[in-house]
Design a protein around this motif. Structure first.
Motif, PDB file in Angstrom:
ATOM      1  N   PHE A 133     -26.411 106.280 -10.961  1.00 14.37           N
ATOM      2  CA  PHE A 133     -27.281 107.457 -10.961  1.00 14.37           C
ATOM      3  C   PHE A 133     -26.794 108.445 -12.001  1.00 14.37           C
ATOM      4  O   PHE A 133     -25.638 108.411 -12.416  1.00 14.37           O
TER       5      PHE A 133
ATOM      6  N   VAL B 252     -36.975 116.397  -6.098  1.00  9.94           N
ATOM      7  CA  VAL B 252     -35.605 115.942  -5.939  1.00  9.94           C
ATOM      8  C   VAL B 252     -34.683 116.969  -6.573  1.00  9.94           C
ATOM      9  O   VAL B 252     -34.920 117.422  -7.683  1.00  9.94           O
TER      10      VAL B 252
ATOM     11  N   ARG C 165     -26.956 112.469 -13.521  1.00 13.06           N
ATOM     12  CA  ARG C 165     -27.220 113.893 -13.298  1.00 13.06           C
ATOM     13  C   ARG C 165     -27.234 114.596 -14.635  1.00 13.06           C
ATOM     14  O   ARG C 165     -26.585 114.142 -15.581  1.00 13.06           O
TER      15      ARG C 165
ATOM     16  N   GLU D 219     -26.857 119.698 -10.380  1.00 12.97           N
ATOM     17  CA  GLU D 219     -25.603 119.939  -9.681  1.00 12.97           C
ATOM     18  C   GLU D 219     -24.888 121.036 -10.423  1.00 12.97           C
ATOM     19  O   GLU D 219     -24.851 121.035 -11.639  1.00 12.97           O
TER      20      GLU D 219
END
Ligand code: SF4
Ligand code: SF4
Ligand code: SF4
Lengths: 285, 105
Positions: free
Chosen positions: B80, B100, B82, B104
């Motif tokens: 994944f 979603v 970010r 972060e």
């Protein structure tokens, strides 16, 4: 590098990973599309229930961190119908394979579509019974080799979108495990659609289907989808047969309105009993 | 990136950059992410992970544009991406994954 949480952690049971599916199997990708569709549809997660039958795809229910049920073979749809009728405010989703939904559960499939029960059916089609050892199923194209068709299949396979439309589904689409964003969009639409909604997802089964037919691994199958898929929204579902290694027509084929099972029930009983009849479940379904 | 014509605001747009996370023990080396990453950021390792697969590895992180295709095509939930820390979010990032929380801090 691995300290961050996976973005699907709120929906998937990460403690159960790695899952049982083979390397290159397409089921995991379909689960990701489903998890994204749930997020996009914005339905509260405690108002969703997922039902699966038996088979490799039947294991999906076990990896989803929502109310989920792993039912007996072919019986996901009747279970989901009961769940929806008992608790009409739930969004009930059936995720299972072609062998489970269309062969063993074929009768349930056509009748739930005919009655327009408000459930969402996502069928992962890998052209064979995978978990039981790769036998011929009702979607196996001619002349594919399976355990039970060692000389090549000779039966005419089902055309699932045509079957769904003919039986009465109000939403019908088909995608492959490669077309994830479009698949996600269709799943979102299906989740928000009232009535029997059906999405077929063509997915690789490298271990059994591909291996017996010497088609390579999962990645080779995705390349095949890439080369052979044609997007044709609104296509006539009669023309959606999938011939062996031939083109795969995908898209959204049907999006129509019909009274759901509960609406039809309420209407009939109100006509017959008048004010004495209290509409079913209060919440419109 | 090659443009047919240079966009007028090309100097002002900051290309999103991704921070790639691979859960090596979960990867089954199917190669989906390697094949479909539009920026050739990933490769399969020559070595093995604990389960005996050649896991995906990042070979070119600077090229990653945070499109998240690798993340959504991975059948193992083992990669994944970010947005890189402190990078301002542009509208396309949010559109990619509506609903979603992709940021972060
Ligand atoms: S047998 Fe086929 S369908 Fe089942 S997990 Fe393996 S690849 Fe997937
Ligand atoms: S986010 Fe996109 S560019 Fe970055 S590694 Fe994944 S597929 Fe490649
Ligand atoms: S797609 Fe997932 S499982 Fe396949 S090689 Fe990439 S990280 Fe590994």
């Amino acid at each position: 590098m691995n300290e961050a949480a996976h973005p699907m952690e709120s929906i998937l049971r990460m403690d159960r990973m790695p899952h049982i599916w083979c390397p290159g199997c397409g089921i995991g990708t379909v689960v990701t599309a489903f998890a994204m569709a749930l997020q996009q549809a914005g339905i509260p997660l405690d108002k969703i229930a997922v039902v699966s039958g038996i088979g490799c795809s039947g294991r999906v229910a076990g990896y989803i961190k929502l109310d989920s049920f792993h039912t007996t073979h072919g019986r996901a749809i009747p279970f989901a119908t009961g769940l929806k009728l008992a608790n009409p405010e739930l969004t009930v989703v059936v995720i299972s394979g072609d062998g489970d939904l269309i062969a063993i559960g074929g009768n349930h499939f056509i009748h739930a579509a005919r009655r327009n029960v408000d459930i969402k059916v996502f069928c992962i089609n890998n052209f064979n019974y995978a978990m039981t050892g790769g036998q011929l199923g009702p979607t196996t194209p001619e002349p594919a080799i399976t355990t039970t068709s060692p000389y090549g299949a000779f039966e005419n396979p089902f055309n699932l979108p045509f079957l769904a439309e003919g039986s009465g589904a109000v939403y019908v689409a088909r995608w492959t495990a490669l077309h994830i964003r479009r698949l996600t969009k269709s799943m979102t639409e299906a989740l928000l659609k009232k009535g029997f909604s059906f999405v077929e997802i063509i997915a690789p089964c490298p271990t059994l289907y591909s291996r017996r037919n010497r088609l390579g691994d999962g990645l080779d199958e995705l390349r095949h989808y890439h080369d052979k898929s044609v997007i044709k929204h609104g296509a006539d579902t009669r023309e959606l047969d999938i011939s062996y290694r031939d083109k795969i027509v995908m898209g959204k084929f049907v999006d129509r309105e019909r009274p759901t099972f509960v609406e039809a029930l309420d209407k009939r009983f109100t006509e017959v009993f008048g004010k004495k009849y209290e509409p079913y479940g209060k919440v419109a379904t | 990136m090659r443009y047919w014509r240079k966009p007028l605001d090309a100097d002002e747009i900051e290309v999103p950059r991704g921070d790639i996370h691979i859960v090596e023990s979960q990867c089954k080396g199917c190669g989906f992410c390697v094949e479909y990453c539009p920026r050739d950021v990933l490769e399969l390792a020559s070595g093995y992970n604990l389960k005996g697969y050649h896991p995906a590895v990042v070979v070119n992180e600077a090229e990653c544009v945070n499109c998240q295709l690798c993340e959504i095509i991975c059948p193992e939930f083992s990669i994944f991406v970010r947005l890189k820390n402190n990078q301002p979010v542009c509208a396309t990032d949010i559109d990619l994954r509506k609903g979603v929380d992709i940021i972060e801090s």
